[in-house]
Design a protein around this motif. Sequence first.
Motif, PDB file in Angstrom:
ATOM      1  N   LEU A 148       0.838  -1.203   0.000  1.00 40.03           N
ATOM      2  CA  LEU A 148       0.000   0.000   0.000  1.00 40.03           C
ATOM      3  C   LEU A 148       0.871   1.251   0.000  1.00 40.03           C
ATOM      4  O   LEU A 148       0.599   2.216  -0.726  1.00 40.03           O
ATOM      5  N   TRP A 149       1.930   1.230   0.792  1.00 42.42           N
ATOM      6  CA  TRP A 149       2.841   2.377   0.861  1.00 42.42           C
ATOM      7  C   TRP A 149       3.488   2.630  -0.498  1.00 42.42           C
ATOM      8  O   TRP A 149       3.559   3.767  -0.956  1.00 42.42           O
ATOM      9  N   ALA A 150       3.947   1.574  -1.175  1.00 50.59           N
ATOM     10  CA  ALA A 150       4.602   1.713  -2.479  1.00 50.59           C
ATOM     11  C   ALA A 150       3.628   2.271  -3.519  1.00 50.59           C
ATOM     12  O   ALA A 150       3.972   3.176  -4.286  1.00 50.59           O
ATOM     13  N   THR A 151       2.407   1.747  -3.534  1.00 49.90           N
ATOM     14  CA  THR A 151       1.430   2.253  -4.508  1.00 49.90           C
ATOM     15  C   THR A 151       1.030   3.688  -4.193  1.00 49.90           C
ATOM     16  O   THR A 151       0.799   4.488  -5.106  1.00 49.90           O
ATOM     17  N   THR A 152       0.981   4.032  -2.915  1.00 49.39           N
ATOM     18  CA  THR A 152       0.647   5.404  -2.534  1.00 49.39           C
ATOM     19  C   THR A 152       1.720   6.374  -3.008  1.00 49.39           C
ATOM     20  O   THR A 152       1.414   7.445  -3.545  1.00 49.39           O
ATOM     21  N   VAL A 153       2.982   6.015  -2.838  1.00 39.65           N
ATOM     22  CA  VAL A 153       4.078   6.882  -3.282  1.00 39.65           C
ATOM     23  C   VAL A 153       4.040   7.048  -4.804  1.00 39.65           C
ATOM     24  O   VAL A 153       4.211   8.151  -5.326  1.00 39.65           O
ATOM     25  N   GLU A 154       3.789   5.949  -5.520  1.00 38.36           N
ATOM     26  CA  GLU A 154       3.679   6.032  -6.986  1.00 38.36           C
ATOM     27  C   GLU A 154       2.516   6.938  -7.382  1.00 38.36           C
ATOM     28  O   GLU A 154       2.629   7.756  -8.282  1.00 38.36           O
ATOM     29  N   GLY A 155       1.389   6.779  -6.691  1.00 36.83           N
ATOM     30  CA  GLY A 155       0.223   7.614  -6.965  1.00 36.83           C
ATOM     31  C   GLY A 155       0.481   9.079  -6.687  1.00 36.83           C
ATOM     32  O   GLY A 155       0.010   9.959  -7.415  1.00 36.83           O
ATOM     33  N   MET A 156       1.254   9.356  -5.633  1.00 38.60           N
ATOM     34  CA  MET A 156       1.590  10.746  -5.311  1.00 38.60           C
ATOM     35  C   MET A 156       2.440  11.364  -6.412  1.00 38.60           C
ATOM     36  O   MET A 156       2.233  12.519  -6.798  1.00 38.60           O
ATOM     37  N   LYS A 157       3.386  10.586  -6.936  1.00 32.74           N
ATOM     38  CA  LYS A 157       4.233  11.094  -8.018  1.00 32.74           C
ATOM     39  C   LYS A 157       3.397  11.386  -9.260  1.00 32.74           C
ATOM     40  O   LYS A 157       3.541  12.437  -9.890  1.00 32.74           O
ATOM     41  N   GLU A 158       2.516  10.455  -9.620  1.00 33.96           N
ATOM     42  CA  GLU A 158       1.656  10.659 -10.783  1.00 33.96           C
ATOM     43  C   GLU A 158       0.722  11.842 -10.558  1.00 33.96           C
ATOM     44  O   GLU A 158       0.504  12.655 -11.462  1.00 33.96           O
ATOM     45  N   GLY A 159       0.167  11.932  -9.359  1.00 33.80           N
ATOM     46  CA  GLY A 159      -0.752  13.027  -9.049  1.00 33.80           C
ATOM     47  C   GLY A 159      -0.087  14.379  -9.129  1.00 33.80           C
ATOM     48  O   GLY A 159      -0.672  15.336  -9.638  1.00 33.80           O
ATOM     49  N   SER A 160       1.166  14.469  -8.654  1.00 33.65           N
ATOM     50  CA  SER A 160       1.846  15.763  -8.709  1.00 33.65           C
ATOM     51  C   SER A 160       2.162  16.143 -10.149  1.00 33.65           C
ATOM     52  O   SER A 160       2.060  17.309 -10.526  1.00 33.65           O
ATOM     53  N   SER A 161       2.520  15.164 -10.984  1.00 34.05           N
ATOM     54  CA  SER A 161       2.797  15.492 -12.381  1.00 34.05           C
ATOM     55  C   SER A 161       1.519  15.918 -13.101  1.00 34.05           C
ATOM     56  O   SER A 161       1.532  16.866 -13.898  1.00 34.05           O
ATOM     57  N   ILE A 162       0.404  15.258 -12.802  1.00 33.26           N
ATOM     58  CA  ILE A 162      -0.880  15.646 -13.404  1.00 33.26           C
ATOM     59  C   ILE A 162      -1.269  17.041 -12.947  1.00 33.26           C
ATOM     60  O   ILE A 162      -1.705  17.880 -13.743  1.00 33.26           O
ATOM     61  N   ARG A 163      -1.102  17.308 -11.650  1.00 33.37           N
ATOM     62  CA  ARG A 163      -1.460  18.630 -11.119  1.00 33.37           C
ATOM     63  C   ARG A 163      -0.640  19.732 -11.759  1.00 33.37           C
ATOM     64  O   ARG A 163      -1.171  20.781 -12.154  1.00 33.37           O
ATOM     65  N   LEU A 164       0.669  19.502 -11.901  1.00 33.32           N
ATOM     66  CA  LEU A 164       1.531  20.510 -12.522  1.00 33.32           C
ATOM     67  C   LEU A 164       1.128  20.760 -13.970  1.00 33.32           C
ATOM     68  O   LEU A 164       1.118  21.904 -14.441  1.00 33.32           O
ATOM     69  N   ALA A 165       0.801  19.697 -14.695  1.00 30.97           N
ATOM     70  CA  ALA A 165       0.380  19.855 -16.090  1.00 30.97           C
ATOM     71  C   ALA A 165      -0.915  20.655 -16.178  1.00 30.97           C
ATOM     72  O   ALA A 165      -1.049  21.550 -17.029  1.00 30.97           O
ATOM     73  N   ARG A 166      -1.863  20.351 -15.286  1.00 31.08           N
ATOM     74  CA  ARG A 166      -3.136  21.077 -15.316  1.00 31.08           C
ATOM     75  C   ARG A 166      -2.974  22.528 -14.913  1.00 31.08           C
ATOM     76  O   ARG A 166      -3.630  23.415 -15.465  1.00 31.08           O
ATOM     77  N   GLU A 167      -2.101  22.799 -13.943  1.00 34.31           N
ATOM     78  CA  GLU A 167      -1.854  24.192 -13.560  1.00 34.31           C
ATOM     79  C   GLU A 167      -1.224  24.959 -14.714  1.00 34.31           C
ATOM     80  O   GLU A 167      -1.576  26.110 -14.975  1.00 34.31           O
TER      81      GLU A 167
END
Length: 109
Positions: A65-84
């Motif tokens: 769960l921790w590993a998938t959460t960290v991966e999700g955080m990385k993907e989420g931050s890249s998506i957020r930066l692109a949308r901003e």
Amino acid sequence: FVRNDSKMFKFCRSKCHAAFKRKKNPRKTRWTKAYRKSTGKELTDDPAIALERKRHIPQKYSRQLWATTVEGMKEGSSIRLAREGLHVKTRLRKGEEVRKRADRINVQR
């Protein structure tokens, strides 16, 4: 700061606290987050931002769960930066169109 009705306010700096005590409306003060959101200068209804909100539900620790959460955080931050970035570009497009229109008028003269 705690009001008489037990409402708690936390301020990031003394500048914010002083404005609150002077009863300034944060939506009219240009440097506040409330102003930026109310004038459309910042993304507000983005699902990528909703993922970053705090959740007060404890979860059982699991390495997977921790590993998938960290991966999700990385993907989420890249998506957020692109949308901003896209949001900023769309805001700037309006000014660019106004500048082009003014240039066309100047050329026609």
